[in-house]
Design a protein around this motif. Structure first.
Motif, PDB file in Angstrom:
ATOM      1  N   ALA A   1       3.760   1.580  -1.377  1.00 33.77           N
ATOM      2  CA  ALA A   1       4.679   1.628  -2.506  1.00 33.77           C
ATOM      3  C   ALA A   1       4.549   2.963  -3.206  1.00 33.77           C
ATOM      4  CB  ALA A   1       4.365   0.497  -3.476  1.00 33.77           C
ATOM      5  N   PRO A   2       5.684   3.640  -3.456  1.00 32.05           N
ATOM      6  CA  PRO A   2       5.600   4.919  -4.154  1.00 32.05           C
ATOM      7  C   PRO A   2       5.198   4.706  -5.608  1.00 32.05           C
ATOM      8  CG  PRO A   2       7.879   4.409  -3.564  1.00 32.05           C
ATOM      9  CD  PRO A   2       7.054   3.275  -3.092  1.00 32.05           C
ATOM     10  N   VAL A   3       4.419   5.624  -6.135  1.00 30.28           N
ATOM     11  CA  VAL A   3       4.023   5.515  -7.536  1.00 30.28           C
ATOM     12  C   VAL A   3       4.282   6.850  -8.219  1.00 30.28           C
ATOM     13  CG1 VAL A   3       2.232   3.823  -7.080  1.00 30.28           C
ATOM     14  CG2 VAL A   3       1.647   6.229  -7.114  1.00 30.28           C
TER      15      VAL A   3
ATOM     16  N   TRP B   1       2.011  13.422   0.051  1.00 27.65           N
ATOM     17  CA  TRP B   1       2.738  12.308  -0.560  1.00 27.65           C
ATOM     18  C   TRP B   1       1.894  11.028  -0.542  1.00 27.65           C
ATOM     19  CZ3 TRP B   1       4.670   7.758   1.769  1.00 27.65           C
ATOM     20  CH2 TRP B   1       5.514   6.997   0.948  1.00 27.65           C
ATOM     21  N   LEU B   2       1.291  10.799   0.610  1.00 26.98           N
ATOM     22  CA  LEU B   2       0.486   9.597   0.766  1.00 26.98           C
ATOM     23  C   LEU B   2      -0.671   9.557  -0.235  1.00 26.98           C
ATOM     24  CD1 LEU B   2       0.667   7.327   2.890  1.00 26.98           C
ATOM     25  CD2 LEU B   2      -1.182   8.469   4.103  1.00 26.98           C
TER      26      LEU B   2
ATOM     27  N   ASN C   1      -1.055  11.450  -3.067  1.00 21.79           N
ATOM     28  CA  ASN C   1      -0.758  11.655  -4.488  1.00 21.79           C
ATOM     29  C   ASN C   1       0.362  10.795  -5.042  1.00 21.79           C
ATOM     30  OD1 ASN C   1      -2.625  13.893  -5.121  1.00 21.79           O
ATOM     31  ND2 ASN C   1      -1.472  14.880  -3.488  1.00 21.79           N
ATOM     32  N   ARG C   2       1.154  10.198  -4.177  1.00 17.34           N
ATOM     33  CA  ARG C   2       2.331   9.511  -4.679  1.00 17.34           C
ATOM     34  C   ARG C   2       2.481   8.088  -4.168  1.00 17.34           C
ATOM     35  NH1 ARG C   2       2.145  12.866  -7.806  1.00 17.34           N
ATOM     36  NH2 ARG C   2       3.674  14.381  -8.538  1.00 17.34           N
ATOM     37  N   THR C   3       1.434   7.535  -3.604  1.00 21.64           N
ATOM     38  CA  THR C   3       1.542   6.132  -3.176  1.00 21.64           C
ATOM     39  C   THR C   3       0.381   5.325  -3.742  1.00 21.64           C
ATOM     40  OG1 THR C   3       0.209   6.367  -1.184  1.00 21.64           O
ATOM     41  CG2 THR C   3       2.566   6.798  -0.951  1.00 21.64           C
TER      42      THR C   3
ATOM     43  N   LEU D   1       0.828  -1.208   0.000  1.00 22.96           N
ATOM     44  CA  LEU D   1       0.000   0.000   0.000  1.00 22.96           C
ATOM     45  C   LEU D   1       0.863   1.260   0.000  1.00 22.96           C
ATOM     46  CD1 LEU D   1      -3.065  -0.593   2.335  1.00 22.96           C
ATOM     47  CD2 LEU D   1      -2.995  -0.293  -0.133  1.00 22.96           C
TER      48      LEU D   1
ATOM     49  N   PRO E   1       2.509   9.144 -10.761  1.00 24.41           N
ATOM     50  CA  PRO E   1       1.285   9.362 -11.534  1.00 24.41           C
ATOM     51  C   PRO E   1       1.590   9.630 -12.999  1.00 24.41           C
ATOM     52  CG  PRO E   1       1.210  10.612  -9.507  1.00 24.41           C
ATOM     53  CD  PRO E   1       2.583  10.027  -9.598  1.00 24.41           C
TER      54      PRO E   1
END
Lengths: 533, 343
Positions: free
Chosen positions: A394-396, B204-205, B207-209, A392, A398
């Protein structure tokens, strides 16, 4: 009764339904454009066209459910302002919807009593006696004492028709009545419809299969893209070929024979051989049972095996365990007993994420509920499949996800302007392509395709069939659930018939339509008898 | 660009509209409309030390509001921020009591963590009831607020009661002066840094995870996410616990900062104002930051109002609520006008 008689006298010369330049718009979409037609009384009229042609909208305008933006509607000579069900009902129109809406806990007699004209106190036996006599007069074969929820689909439809006839409807409109019926059930429905015609009722059937139209209709009216193509034409002057041209129009030339036959419901018999007996099974179900859902039936001892490079169709009247089958394979319904293996790995209790890792892909039944989050951006809808396997936190990125999504959409020819637009802004066909682009990647080993073409226009339907065939040719196993037998006959290597949560029969090409139909209904009638006794 | 700017303009327009409408309402009860409006704005932004007051009220609200945004985005209407805020303050106060005598660099982080744990626990049980038993989180978290308020009464008049206290309001012994992270009526660098961290981590949580994207999808359509194979229950519990932890953090910040002690019934509107902020911010963490500061300014002005205009400070609650009402109802006419204007 007397008053009704006068009514009929007055309306005898007038057409049952007259539409003058009727136009209906939903937002920017024109669902019906300047449709004008006259339907003579005492006959069976078919309104025919592809999905999205405007058939249902036309039926809804006639029943007063939709108010046309322009144009006028008259029933038996009486002009309707439109958009008013009570007014349309007063003029003698009743519509039976595609999906039924009777209260499940009521008996048939209670339903009729509720909507009917007899006020006052009554006893259960009293109304059952009264309405049984009335039902027998209609020849619908209904038991007035049966509860709606105990009736098989076919009988629920009869109850809907009975409900419509209580108000002495003189124009009865049935919207896609055969969509939920087996071939045999369709035959029986047609017999009842002919009996109604014999009693002087004008019947309008909204249909999309040529075979059915030619079997029942006196006149045929064809819609395409919301426009009137032709009609009402005398059915006896028409052939399947000429109707196909009318329905499909200029795109007809671009279709190959098999697709064309499937689209118009002419029953394709051609078949290419693709099965590869040597490939390992993509899916094996051994004696799988699940507990009953709310309102449905659980799976009962289902055995099923699908090899890579094979399309297996699941045929059956809706509500006979198809949804439960898909949910069980997806791991969303726990098994009460039995085994499931995906690509040779036991997955009896594995969560869906693990099954996806093993190559399972799902095109769910409800595109707009199970398939997409309509208010979320397209790229998020597409990315979900990539993210569920990981942690959960894990960096993503966009941006990267968006780019991959856009690339996939372009490869699948999705018409979109911005990957950030909400999924709900796409048409049904495009939305389905978004789901295909997500679910039919190169890692797919077993694809569950549940009603993948429902509600799609020709172009989108063809795209789905092409994609399924290509995935099969690339070695994926495909489970195709469809209530459209023609679709199954056209595309499947094998067909398994489900009744009451059981896999009761299996067929291979060349298809025996009658035998498949019998298998679909055989046990169904049994359970109907059980419900009655 | 207009795509991003538009919601900002829209929100600003609704805020102005709400302020104008509220001052008209105040005029209807016999006050000067322009005078009240001017007093509100003056009290919020132009008093000496206004920035310090804005931060004092705005930053704790911000911390709680970020948590509320996280749970709202995931589709869970956690309206228990107030109770989680109280539990955070209570747990921090117990930690402070137990750690009495230890150095600040141990005690302050320990109290803040205890606060987060308390708030998280107060969000955990409604989360578990929701995912295991299907209990509506609106009901359970609201009941949690009442229980937390009574718990606060209990600890301030029982286990943590200040024996020397003689006022009408029960309260705990003051925390060690060395541990205070701000003065009684202002903010401090520690709180600013904490709030900054919360916004950054929250952003961060969201938008970036993986959590951010999946919880956003789940919030709009949990069925779809289930069919994708996501563990919706885990997402739900995480979102609840995070939002509770942040409300608890705000509680411990209030304890160690401006309040300095636990008082029965203190800041009874904190959590609800944070919910309004989250609603106005429309699921955006950054927007929640700005709106929290604005609401903080209004709150600080609320203390000023009774002196200046004779309006009770509760008038500010009316303004808060009107703004939220306008934003959530998206008042049709103005929206249409703005949409037209955008062309």
């Amino acid at each position: 009764m007397n008053r009704d008689h006068l009514h009929q006298e007055a309306g005898a010369s007038a057409p049952a339904l007259t539409a003058e330049a009727v136009t209906v718009r939903y937002g920017d979409v024109t669902a019906l454009g300047e449709v004008s037609a006259r339907f003579e009384p005492g006959r069976i009229h078919a309104v025919l066209g592809q999905n999205g042609a405007g058939k249902t909208t036309f039926a809804r305008v006639a029943a007063g459910l939709v108010q046309p933006a322009e144009g006028s509607i008259a029933v038996f000579g009486q002009a309707l302002a439109g958009g008013n069900v009570a007014e349309a009902r007063g003029a003698g129109v009743e519509l039976v919807h595609q999906s039924f809406a009777l209260p499940p806990s009521f008996t048939v007699a209670e339903v009729l009593q509720f909507v009917g004209p007899r006020p006052g106190l009554f006893t259960r036996q009293g109304i059952e006696r009264y309405w049984q006599a009335w039902l027998d007069g209609l020849g619908l074969g209904l038991d007035a004492g049966a509860r709606i929820r105990d009736l098989p689909i076919e009988m629920q439809q009869s109850a809907e028709i009975a409900r419509a006839m209580v108000s002495d409807a003189r124009l009865l409109i049935l919207d896609e009545p055969t969509a939920v019926l087996s071939p045999e059930g369709t035959e029986r429905l047609f017999t009842r419809v002919r009996e109604l015609r014999g009693k002087g009722v004008t019947v309008m059937l909204v249909l999309h299969k040529i075979r059915e139209v030619l079997a029942i209709a006196d006149t045929v009216t064809v819609l395409r893209g919301g426009r009137l193509v032709a009609g009402p034409l005398e059915a006896r002057d028409l052939t399947a070929e000429s109707l196909a041209e009318l329905i499909i129009g200029e795109t007809a030339a671009r279709l190959d024979a098999a697709d064309r036959a499937a689209l118009v419901g002419a029953g394709a018999q051609q078949h290419d051989e693709h099965s590869r007996p040597d490939t390992p099974p993509a899916l094996v179900l051994r004696a799988v049972s699940t507990s009953p859902h709310s309102g449905g039936k659980g799976l009962n001892d289902v055995n099923l095996s699908i090899r890579g490079g094979e399309i297996v169709g699941i045929a059956g009247v809706e509500g006979n365990g198809q949804r439960e089958l898909v949910a069980a394979i997806a791991g969303l319904d726990p098994l009460t007993s039995g085994e499931i293996s995906l690509a040779d790995k036991r997955m009896d209790k594995a969560p869906l994420a693990a099954r996806r890792d093993a190559g399972l892909r799902v095109i769910p039944f409800e595109r707009n509920v199970e398939g997409l989050s309509l208010s979320s951006p397209l790229w998020e809808n597409w990315s979900a499949a990539q993210l569920v396997g990981g942690a959960l936190l894990a960096p993503v990125s966009p941006r990267a996800l968006r780019q991959s999504a856009e690339k996939a959409f372009r490869a699948w020819d999705v018409r979109f302007s911005d990957a950030g637009q909400p999924a709900g802004s796409l048409s049904g066909g495009n939305a389905q392509k978004v789901i295909l682009s997500r679910e039919m990647d190169s890692g797919a080993k077993l694809i569950l395709a549940a009603q993948p073409t429902r509600g799609l226009d020709i172009g989108a339907t063809m795209a789905v069939w092409k994609a399924l065939r290509e995935a099969r040719n690339d070695g994926a196993g495909i489970l195709l659930v469809s209530s459209d037998l023609d679709e199954l006959f056209d595309i499947c290597d094998r067909i398994v018939v489900m009744v009451s949560g059981q896999a009761v029969a299996e067929f291979t090409a060349p298809w025996d339509i009658q035998a498949v139909g019998r298998a679909m209904t055989a046990a169904g009638r049994q359970s109907a008898q059980e419900a009655r006794s | 660009m207009t795509g991003r700017l538009f919601p900002v303009i829209q929100t600003g327009a609704f805020i102005v509209l709400a302020l104008v409408l509220c001052s008209l309402i105040f005029a209807a009860v016999g006050l000067s409309a322009t005078g009240t409006l001017a007093a509100i704005i003056d009290g919020a932004f132009f008093r000496p030390n206004a920035l310090n007051h804005i931060l004092r009220w705005g930053l704790p609200l911000l911390i709680t509001a970020v948590g509320v945004v996280i749970s709202f985005r995931a589709g869970y209407f956690n309206i228990g921020a107030q109770g989680q805020f109280y539990l955070g303050a209570i747990c921090a106060a117990f930690a402070a009591e137990w750690l009495r005598g230890s150095p600040a660099f141990v005690a302050v982080p320990a109290c803040l963590l205890a606060g987060m744990a308390g708030g998280a626990l107060w969000a955990l049980w409604p989360a578990l009831l929701r995912v295991k038993a299907g209990a509506d989180e609106v009901i359970t978290t609201m009941m949690g607020n009442f229980i937390a308020a009574q718990l606060l009464v209990h600890v301030t008049s029982g286990p943590l009661k200040d024996p020397s206290g003689s006022g009408q309001q029960a309260s705990s012994r003051p925390v060690d002066a060395a541990w205070r992270i701000s003065e009684s009526s202002g903010s401090s660098p520690v709180i600013i840094i904490l709030a900054g961290l919360v916004v950054m981590l929250g952003w961060w949580l969201v938008n970036r995870t993986s959590f951010g994207i999946l919880s956003g999808l789940a919030g709009r359509n949990p069925v779809m996410v289930t069919w994708q194979g996501a563990k919706v229950q885990r997402i739900a519990v995480s979102a609840f616990v995070l939002s509770g932890a942040l409300a608890g953090l705000a509680g411990s910040v209030e304890l160690l900062g401006p309040n300095g002690r636990l008082a029965s019934g203190f800041l009874p509107d904190h959590g609800f104002t944070a919910i309004l902020i989250a609603l106005v911010a429309g699921m955006s963490i950054v927007a929640a930051g700005f709106i929290a500061l604005f609401f903080g300014a209004l709150t600080s002005s609320g203390l000023w109002l009774p002196i200046m205009t004779g309006l009770p400070s509760a008038a500010i609650d009316i303004i808060h609520a009107s703004i939220a009402l306008f934003i959530t109802a998206k008042a049709g006419a103005l929206r249409a006008l703005l949409t037209w204007f955008r062309r």
